[in-house]
Design a protein around this motif. Sequence first.
Motif: not given
Length: 352
Positions: A244-246, A308-313, A322-329
């Motif tokens: 729900r967050a950006e 991934l999905f659990r953390t987003l929820r 706002v969620i600031l998410a780190e990208g990976v390789e």
Amino acid sequence: MAETAVLTVNPEQPEPEKIRIAAKVLREGGLVAFPTETVYGLGANALDEAPVLRIFQVKNRPKDNPLIVHIANKDDVNLLAERVPSKARRLIDSFWPGPLTLLLPKSELVPAATTAGLATVAVRMPSHPIAQALISEADVPVAAPSANLAGRPSPTSAKHVLDDLSGRIEVVIDGGEVGYGVESTVLDMTVDPPVVLRPGPITVGELKEILGRVEIHPIARAEIPAEAVIAKAPGMRYRHYAPRAELVLVEGTPQQVVAKIKELRASYEQQGKKVGIMATVETAGEYGAEMVKVVGERKNLRTIAKGLFRTLREFDGEKVDVILAEGVEPTGIGLAIMNRLRKAAARVVRTE
Ligand code: TXA
Ligand code: MG
């Protein structure tokens, strides 16, 4: 509809009497959510239009987004597909049961509702013991999208399914947490060389070992705005997996990403926004603040896929703006992680 029944089932040795109850519901036209090795699926008899249409309704899923048909025996692919090319047979021998979905020309047996009117059908044979037992016992192919409301992160536990679909479906089988945490790899076998439409746990490298050449559809990389692509897989053009967050995805080397996230956090906080950070084991200590969640370990990307999905929820539960998410390789299963994150993101920041 009344309440959704929850059946708790042993994921290693599913109790036959419980599987029989759920299979009966499927056979009689009901909807049953169940664990697979990837994410929880929302199952219906794939050969029966009415329950298939109900899947679209309860998920609020656009009608042009076709469903994957799940089978419990490799040979059943011959009933669903008009033709199975030899390359597909090789993949089936190597990767089924498992998280690989093959797109094939559909047979007349499969109703138009299941494939959203397309001439192709997506088929997969899951390896999860509960999924296998349920499909075998139901004795019908099972259409099953991820068991979330359309647009939301896919469910990796029965609780997530209930959060989205409680009261809308007959049964949820609770078999605990799933294994991979991201959905199956989807591979288009109606073209040569085959094309990856959705990256997943079976990696491009693994597919190349069997097939030699494999292409990756631009939508699978999710690097360009989805609307700009004429999607081969209709569902893949929608914004997806979104909390729900950006969600702001930051890409680059780990050092660059950490520095950028700190900078972005400061500016969002100045705007009065509540910020959450999705970090990794290796980087979490750098932020020195609350509302940092560790999704997994960079040196083992499978742990990030799984969390991934659990953390987003979880961030939804914290009511962050706002969620600031780190990208990976984007290599190996990292391509699947980045595909999901890019599709969930309202904004992508590249630091390089
Ligand atoms: O791991 C998985 O695949 C999970 C579990 C439950 O098996 N299922 C899943 O289903 O992820 P769903 O509906 O969330 O994603 C299926 C994807 C969609 O993007 C859809 O557009 C694509 O597969 N797809 C299905 N049938 C297709 C077809 N005939 N042509 C092109 N794309 C298709
Ligand atoms: Mg889905």
